[in-house]
Scaffold this motif. Structure first.
Motif, PDB file in Angstrom:
ATOM      1  N   PHE A  14      -2.680   9.119  -3.127  1.00  0.00           N
ATOM      2  CA  PHE A  14      -1.235   9.187  -3.365  1.00  0.00           C
ATOM      3  C   PHE A  14      -1.074   9.240  -4.876  1.00  0.00           C
ATOM      4  O   PHE A  14      -1.379   8.265  -5.553  1.00  0.00           O
ATOM      5  CB  PHE A  14      -0.523   7.964  -2.799  1.00  0.00           C
ATOM      6  CG  PHE A  14      -0.513   7.925  -1.289  1.00  0.00           C
ATOM      7  CD1 PHE A  14       0.264   8.823  -0.562  1.00  0.00           C
ATOM      8  CD2 PHE A  14      -1.275   6.998  -0.597  1.00  0.00           C
ATOM      9  CE1 PHE A  14       0.275   8.790   0.822  1.00  0.00           C
ATOM     10  CE2 PHE A  14      -1.266   6.959   0.787  1.00  0.00           C
ATOM     11  CZ  PHE A  14      -0.491   7.855   1.499  1.00  0.00           C
ATOM     12  N   GLN A  17      -3.624   7.476  -7.272  1.00  0.00           N
ATOM     13  CA  GLN A  17      -4.372   6.449  -6.535  1.00  0.00           C
ATOM     14  C   GLN A  17      -5.170   7.070  -5.377  1.00  0.00           C
ATOM     15  O   GLN A  17      -4.582   7.588  -4.418  1.00  0.00           O
ATOM     16  CB  GLN A  17      -3.361   5.423  -5.987  1.00  0.00           C
ATOM     17  CG  GLN A  17      -4.009   4.228  -5.337  1.00  0.00           C
ATOM     18  CD  GLN A  17      -3.029   3.415  -4.499  1.00  0.00           C
ATOM     19  OE1 GLN A  17      -1.893   3.833  -4.223  1.00  0.00           O
ATOM     20  NE2 GLN A  17      -3.469   2.244  -4.063  1.00  0.00           N
ATOM     21  N   ILE A  19      -7.098   6.605  -2.120  1.00  0.00           N
ATOM     22  CA  ILE A  19      -7.154   5.565  -1.084  1.00  0.00           C
ATOM     23  C   ILE A  19      -8.589   5.450  -0.559  1.00  0.00           C
ATOM     24  O   ILE A  19      -9.138   4.359  -0.482  1.00  0.00           O
ATOM     25  CB  ILE A  19      -6.169   5.880   0.062  1.00  0.00           C
ATOM     26  CG1 ILE A  19      -4.753   6.092  -0.485  1.00  0.00           C
ATOM     27  CG2 ILE A  19      -6.185   4.753   1.099  1.00  0.00           C
ATOM     28  CD1 ILE A  19      -4.178   4.919  -1.257  1.00  0.00           C
ATOM     29  N   PRO A  38     -10.810  -4.744   4.974  1.00  0.00           N
ATOM     30  CA  PRO A  38      -9.828  -5.706   4.499  1.00  0.00           C
ATOM     31  C   PRO A  38      -8.451  -5.046   4.397  1.00  0.00           C
ATOM     32  O   PRO A  38      -8.358  -3.817   4.377  1.00  0.00           O
ATOM     33  CB  PRO A  38     -10.344  -6.099   3.111  1.00  0.00           C
ATOM     34  CG  PRO A  38     -11.776  -5.665   3.066  1.00  0.00           C
ATOM     35  CD  PRO A  38     -11.899  -4.517   4.004  1.00  0.00           C
ATOM     36  N   SER A  39      -7.406  -5.850   4.300  1.00  0.00           N
ATOM     37  CA  SER A  39      -6.048  -5.310   4.167  1.00  0.00           C
ATOM     38  C   SER A  39      -5.959  -4.411   2.949  1.00  0.00           C
ATOM     39  O   SER A  39      -6.539  -4.704   1.912  1.00  0.00           O
ATOM     40  CB  SER A  39      -5.049  -6.448   4.012  1.00  0.00           C
ATOM     41  OG  SER A  39      -5.153  -7.315   5.115  1.00  0.00           O
ATOM     42  N   GLY A  40      -5.238  -3.333   3.094  1.00  0.00           N
ATOM     43  CA  GLY A  40      -4.994  -2.451   1.958  1.00  0.00           C
ATOM     44  C   GLY A  40      -6.091  -1.452   1.658  1.00  0.00           C
ATOM     45  O   GLY A  40      -6.046  -0.757   0.647  1.00  0.00           O
ATOM     46  N   THR A  41      -7.100  -1.357   2.536  1.00  0.00           N
ATOM     47  CA  THR A  41      -8.191  -0.407   2.268  1.00  0.00           C
ATOM     48  C   THR A  41      -7.898   0.987   2.828  1.00  0.00           C
ATOM     49  O   THR A  41      -8.732   1.871   2.741  1.00  0.00           O
ATOM     50  CB  THR A  41      -9.527  -0.886   2.871  1.00  0.00           C
ATOM     51  OG1 THR A  41      -9.291  -1.337   4.202  1.00  0.00           O
ATOM     52  CG2 THR A  41     -10.122  -2.000   2.054  1.00  0.00           C
ATOM     53  N   GLY A  42      -6.739   1.147   3.419  1.00  0.00           N
ATOM     54  CA  GLY A  42      -6.371   2.489   3.864  1.00  0.00           C
ATOM     55  C   GLY A  42      -6.685   2.778   5.310  1.00  0.00           C
ATOM     56  O   GLY A  42      -6.832   3.943   5.702  1.00  0.00           O
ATOM     57  N   LYS A  43      -6.739   1.755   6.154  1.00  0.00           N
ATOM     58  CA  LYS A  43      -7.004   1.980   7.577  1.00  0.00           C
ATOM     59  C   LYS A  43      -5.837   2.703   8.243  1.00  0.00           C
ATOM     60  O   LYS A  43      -6.044   3.649   8.996  1.00  0.00           O
ATOM     61  CB  LYS A  43      -7.251   0.639   8.294  1.00  0.00           C
ATOM     62  CG  LYS A  43      -8.423  -0.148   7.715  1.00  0.00           C
ATOM     63  CD  LYS A  43      -8.683  -1.432   8.488  1.00  0.00           C
ATOM     64  CE  LYS A  43      -7.543  -2.450   8.459  1.00  0.00           C
ATOM     65  NZ  LYS A  43      -7.214  -2.947   7.101  1.00  0.00           N
ATOM     66  N   SER A  44      -4.614   2.234   7.944  1.00  0.00           N
ATOM     67  CA  SER A  44      -3.452   2.912   8.540  1.00  0.00           C
ATOM     68  C   SER A  44      -3.321   4.338   8.016  1.00  0.00           C
ATOM     69  O   SER A  44      -2.985   5.255   8.772  1.00  0.00           O
ATOM     70  CB  SER A  44      -2.173   2.127   8.239  1.00  0.00           C
ATOM     71  OG  SER A  44      -2.219   0.865   8.875  1.00  0.00           O
ATOM     72  N   VAL A  45      -3.609   4.512   6.731  1.00  0.00           N
ATOM     73  CA  VAL A  45      -3.575   5.863   6.151  1.00  0.00           C
ATOM     74  C   VAL A  45      -4.591   6.760   6.862  1.00  0.00           C
ATOM     75  O   VAL A  45      -4.322   7.933   7.140  1.00  0.00           O
ATOM     76  CB  VAL A  45      -3.849   5.802   4.622  1.00  0.00           C
ATOM     77  CG1 VAL A  45      -4.088   7.193   4.051  1.00  0.00           C
ATOM     78  CG2 VAL A  45      -2.688   5.118   3.900  1.00  0.00           C
TER      79      VAL A  45
HETATM   80  N1  LIG Z   1       3.163   6.868   2.094  1.00  0.00           N
HETATM   81  C1  LIG Z   1       2.521   6.223   1.110  1.00  0.00           C
HETATM   82  N2  LIG Z   1       2.783   6.513  -0.183  1.00  0.00           N
HETATM   83  C2  LIG Z   1       2.112   5.888  -1.189  1.00  0.00           C
HETATM   84  N3  LIG Z   1       1.159   4.944  -0.995  1.00  0.00           N
HETATM   85  C3  LIG Z   1       0.865   4.609   0.274  1.00  0.00           C
HETATM   86  C4  LIG Z   1       1.521   5.229   1.384  1.00  0.00           C
HETATM   87  N4  LIG Z   1       1.016   4.691   2.520  1.00  0.00           N
HETATM   88  C5  LIG Z   1       0.081   3.795   2.139  1.00  0.00           C
HETATM   89  N5  LIG Z   1      -0.005   3.742   0.781  1.00  0.00           N
HETATM   90  C6  LIG Z   1      -0.949   2.891   0.027  1.00  0.00           C
HETATM   91  O1  LIG Z   1      -2.251   3.091   0.545  1.00  0.00           O
HETATM   92  C7  LIG Z   1      -2.994   1.889   0.504  1.00  0.00           C
HETATM   93  C8  LIG Z   1      -3.617   1.614   1.847  1.00  0.00           C
HETATM   94  O2  LIG Z   1      -2.602   1.269   2.773  1.00  0.00           O
HETATM   95  P1  LIG Z   1      -2.860   1.039   4.325  1.00  0.00           P
HETATM   96  O3  LIG Z   1      -3.495   2.235   4.928  1.00  0.00           O
HETATM   97  O4  LIG Z   1      -1.557   0.621   4.901  1.00  0.00           O
HETATM   98  O5  LIG Z   1      -3.917  -0.174   4.315  1.00  0.00           O
HETATM   99  P2  LIG Z   1      -4.445  -1.016   5.587  1.00  0.00           P
HETATM  100  O6  LIG Z   1      -3.860  -0.416   6.816  1.00  0.00           O
HETATM  101  O7  LIG Z   1      -5.934  -0.924   5.530  1.00  0.00           O
HETATM  102  O8  LIG Z   1      -3.993  -2.429   5.349  1.00  0.00           O
HETATM  103  C9  LIG Z   1      -2.039   0.807   0.029  1.00  0.00           C
HETATM  104  O9  LIG Z   1      -2.289   0.574  -1.331  1.00  0.00           O
HETATM  105  C10 LIG Z   1      -0.670   1.420   0.232  1.00  0.00           C
HETATM  106  O10 LIG Z   1       0.232   0.936  -0.726  1.00  0.00           O
END
Ligand SMILES: Nc1ncnc2c1ncn2[C@@H]1O[C@H](COP(=O)(O)OP(=O)(O)O)[C@@H](O)[C@H]1O
Ligand SMILES: [Mg+2]
Length: 363
Positions: A14, A17, A19, A38-45
């Motif tokens: 993004f 940054q 991910i 861990p949280s914030g490693t981009g699993k949801s992304v």
């Molecule tokens: N749409 C977006 N725009 C900018 N940054 C994003 C977006 N979605 C997620 N991020 C960033 O990507 C990183 C990983 O997020 P996420 O996938 O939610 O982590 P996890 O699910 O592992 O906890 C975070 O730093 C988050 O702020």
């Protein structure tokens, strides 16, 4: 049967940054995989990228011969129909009752009659154990029920790939155990390819056929469960044991000096707060509830894993061989011994200096 998902050299940023970069892995058809991190490693992304909601800058995601990263909008729309997604928050419409929530994709994407919609919705609600709750609003039910309603909605279009984003988040251990069983039961009933994103150690140990882990903007490992459960790669071991001691810090990464100080503290006999001394090893995998068909993936996976077993570390080989029945051991011409040295499988990894494998491409 579920389809194979091949991820090759995937990088997502993004702005400035990054991910994660260069993620390479294959979700084998019909198997259950878990992605840890861990949280914030981009699993949801990662999940959102798989289903085409986010666009990675580099790499490919290949499903049925189509690269999702570069295909047309029309093609993407077609491929998306193969997916059922359970989002992290359940993503239910608060003003609709559960029946209408679950019926939503059918009414939106198909021309089925209301009678057909009703039959399918009730069937899926029964699969997830929500019979009788059709009229309830999402705000009136527990978190566990909301997850199950989200799952029922993910099932109505008969997906071949199911993605679950932290299905256990906000659930107590008992509800989490029920949900884990539900996912295995679903896999036995519909043979879909399943990817679960979680940071729950118990889910990671007991549910999947394959495990992966994201950390420091990389896929640290991805492979058969036996490989990660017996791994001595520090990040994986720390995570699967829920320990403070190791490379993962409070805000993701620790510096070398802190790690050295903690190690010295632990070696001096102090506890680091982890629940057990060491629970490394292959624990039994969840099986479908008695009465359900055996999971189709189990047979296929054995052939697949046995064809690559000589490339795996000795402890993982032992774990795999120990999980075979005597008949299967004869079939694959292996025998279980007391230690890696007695395995009849050739050991090609023992003297490999780097942790195995950095990228799980061929697995
Ligand atoms: N749409 C977006 N725009 C900018 N940054 C994003 C977006 N979605 C997620 N991020 C960033 O990507 C990183 C990983 O997020 P996420 O996938 O939610 O982590 P996890 O699910 O592992 O906890 C975070 O730093 C988050 O702020
Ligand atoms: Mg997330």
């Amino acid at each position: 049967m579920g389809v194979e998902v091949v991820v090759d050299g995937l990088t997502k940023s993004f702005g400035k940054q990054t991910i994660w970069r260069d993620v390479t892995l294959t979700l084998p058809p019909g198997e259950v995989s878990v992605m840890l991190g861990p949280s914030g490693t981009g699993k949801s992304v990662f999940l959102k990228s798989l289903v085409g909601l986010l666009k990675p800058e580099r790499g490919r995601i290949t499903i049925n011969g189509t690269d999702l990263v570069r295909c047309s909008e029309h093609k993407l729309y077609e491929i998306r129909k193969l997916f059922g997604v359970l989002f992290q928050d359940g993503a239910l419409f608060g003003s609709m009752n559960l029946f209408d929530n679950v019926a939503f994709p059918l009414r939106e994407h198909t021309r089925k009659t209301e009678a057909e919609v009703r039959r399918i919705v009730l069937e899926k609600m029964e699969m997830v154990g929500l019979v009788g709750a059709e009229k309830k609003l999402p705000g009136e039910i527990s978190g566990g029920m909301r997850k199950r309603a989200g799952l029922a909605r993910a099932l109505v279009l008969d997906p071949e790939i199911i993605l679950c984003d932290e299905p256990d988040s906000g659930l107590d251990p008992v509800r989490t155990a029920y949900l884990s069983q539900l996912l295995i039961d679903l896999n036995s009933q519909i043979d879909a390819t399943i990817l679960i994103v979680t940071h729950n150690i118990t889910v990671a140990r007991t549910v999947p056929d394959n495990l992966g882990m994201l950390f420091r903007r990389e896929l640290v490992m991805f492979g058969p469960r036996e490989v990660l459960l017996t791994s001595d790669e520090p990040v994986v071991e720390q995570f699967l044991n829920g320990r403070r001691l190791g490379p993962i810090g409070m805000s993701e990464e620790k510096d070398q000096a802190t790690m050295a100080a903690e190690l010295a503290h632990k070696e001096a006999g102090h506890s680091d707060g982890s629940p057990d001394a060491d629970v490394r090893g292959v624990v039994p995998q969840l099986e479908p509830t008695p009465g359900l068909p055996p999971r189709g993936a189990v047979r296929r996976r054995k052939d697949r894993v046995m064809s690559i077993i000589h490339t795996l570390p000795p402890d993982a080989q032992q774990g795999i061989i120990a999980s075979l029945t005597p008949d299967e051991q004869r079939h694959y011409q292996v025998s279980a011994g007391v230690g890696p040295d007695t395995a009849t499988v050739p050991d090609t990894t023992r003297h490999t200096p780097s942790p195995w494998p950095r990228q799980g491409g061929v697995l």
